[in-house]
Design a protein around this motif. Structure first.
Motif, PDB file in Angstrom:
ATOM      1  N   THR A   1       1.433  -1.754  -6.478  1.00  0.00           N
ATOM      2  CA  THR A   1       0.930  -0.597  -5.731  1.00  0.00           C
ATOM      3  C   THR A   1      -0.593  -0.654  -5.688  1.00  0.00           C
ATOM      4  OG1 THR A   1       0.864   0.828  -7.679  1.00  0.00           O
ATOM      5  CG2 THR A   1       2.879   0.883  -6.368  1.00  0.00           C
TER       6      THR A   1
ATOM      7  N   ARG B   1      -5.192   9.021   3.763  1.00  0.00           N
ATOM      8  CA  ARG B   1      -5.229   7.839   4.639  1.00  0.00           C
ATOM      9  C   ARG B   1      -6.549   7.745   5.394  1.00  0.00           C
ATOM     10  NH1 ARG B   1      -0.817   4.733   5.186  1.00  0.00           N
ATOM     11  NH2 ARG B   1       1.163   5.572   4.523  1.00  0.00           N
TER      12      ARG B   1
ATOM     13  N   MET C   1      -8.813   5.847   3.051  1.00  0.00           N
ATOM     14  CA  MET C   1      -8.379   4.606   2.422  1.00  0.00           C
ATOM     15  C   MET C   1      -9.066   3.417   3.086  1.00  0.00           C
ATOM     16  SD  MET C   1      -4.428   4.156   3.701  1.00  0.00           S
ATOM     17  CE  MET C   1      -4.147   2.424   3.505  1.00  0.00           C
TER      18      MET C   1
ATOM     19  N   VAL D   1      -3.868   1.929  -4.290  1.00  0.00           N
ATOM     20  CA  VAL D   1      -4.406   3.144  -3.690  1.00  0.00           C
ATOM     21  C   VAL D   1      -5.908   2.932  -3.606  1.00  0.00           C
ATOM     22  CG1 VAL D   1      -4.741   5.631  -3.951  1.00  0.00           C
ATOM     23  CG2 VAL D   1      -2.588   4.578  -4.692  1.00  0.00           C
ATOM     24  N   SER D   2      -6.494   3.205  -2.440  1.00  0.00           N
ATOM     25  CA  SER D   2      -7.937   3.015  -2.295  1.00  0.00           C
ATOM     26  C   SER D   2      -8.571   4.250  -1.670  1.00  0.00           C
ATOM     27  CB  SER D   2      -8.231   1.782  -1.431  1.00  0.00           C
ATOM     28  OG  SER D   2      -7.814   1.990  -0.100  1.00  0.00           O
ATOM     29  N   TRP D   3      -9.889   4.342  -1.826  1.00  0.00           N
ATOM     30  CA  TRP D   3     -10.636   5.447  -1.247  1.00  0.00           C
ATOM     31  C   TRP D   3     -12.049   4.977  -0.940  1.00  0.00           C
ATOM     32  CZ3 TRP D   3      -8.979   4.887  -6.173  1.00  0.00           C
ATOM     33  CH2 TRP D   3      -9.940   4.755  -7.172  1.00  0.00           C
TER      34      TRP D   3
ATOM     35  N   VAL E   1       0.876  -1.163   0.000  1.00  0.00           N
ATOM     36  CA  VAL E   1       0.000   0.000   0.000  1.00  0.00           C
ATOM     37  C   VAL E   1       0.914   1.213   0.000  1.00  0.00           C
ATOM     38  CG1 VAL E   1      -1.752   1.271   1.266  1.00  0.00           C
ATOM     39  CG2 VAL E   1      -1.816  -1.223   1.213  1.00  0.00           C
ATOM     40  N   THR E   2       0.825   2.002  -1.066  1.00  0.00           N
ATOM     41  CA  THR E   2       1.730   3.130  -1.236  1.00  0.00           C
ATOM     42  C   THR E   2       1.050   4.463  -0.961  1.00  0.00           C
ATOM     43  OG1 THR E   2       1.201   3.224  -3.564  1.00  0.00           O
ATOM     44  CG2 THR E   2       3.118   1.898  -2.927  1.00  0.00           C
ATOM     45  N   GLN E   3      -0.156   4.412  -0.455  1.00  0.00           N
ATOM     46  CA  GLN E   3      -0.947   5.610  -0.266  1.00  0.00           C
ATOM     47  C   GLN E   3      -0.407   6.460   0.869  1.00  0.00           C
ATOM     48  OE1 GLN E   3      -4.948   4.626  -0.658  1.00  0.00           O
ATOM     49  NE2 GLN E   3      -5.746   6.501   0.199  1.00  0.00           N
TER      50      GLN E   3
END
Length: 158
Positions: A143, A9, A12, A145-147, A3-5
């Protein structure tokens, strides 16, 4: 999966939320690079096994040709209509073809679980029907990235 976010945060998804989301969603958008470097985005069905995204692609598609030439890709899975409902994930890495191409059903231990998941998810079957036109790509994301905008305070909105 790394997880590169760094930013966002607060919104996420947790690993458990991400796993549930990727398992339940039905369609992803796959971005590849054409021979001239221009992006190509297409919708595709997939399954998530907890570690990798398994993409079932037509072998006579621009997407397949792009990935054979340059296996880097990005995939977006998202959901929601209203701003406060938006959620999703972007996964990127290298696509790896698995099994025969096109797939006709030859024994392949590595495809047993993805094909069982796919057959149940999209066809309501116990076994995968093979049409001799599709093949499997595995994306073990490098990688993610989530939201999940549902985590925003209601007053925060936009």
């Amino acid at each position: 999966m790394a997880v590169t976010q760094r930013r966002g945060r607060r919104i996420m998804m947790t690993p458990t939320e991400l796993d549930a989301f990727l398992t339940a969603a039905h369609t992803c958008r796959v971005a590849t690079a054409g021979p001239d470097g221009r992006p190509h985005v297409s919708a595709l069905w997939y399954v998530w096994d907890g570690r990798a995204l398994w993409l079932y692609s037509l072998t006579r598609s621009r997407r397949w040709a792009d990935l054979l030439r340059d296996p880097r890709l990005a995939v977006v899975v998202d959901d929601g209509r209203e701003y406060g409902e938006l959620r999703g994930a972007e996964l990127s890495g290298t696509a790896v073809p698995v099994g025969e191409a096109p797939r006709r059903g030859a024994a392949c231990h590595e495809l047993a679980a993805p094909e069982r998941l796919f057959a149940a998810k999209y066809f309501g079957l116990d076994a995968m029907p093979h049409d001799g036109r599709h093949a499997w790509l595995r994306l073990a994301p490098e990688t993610v990235v989530s939201w999940d905008f549902r985590k925003l305070p209601a007053a925060g909105g936009r």
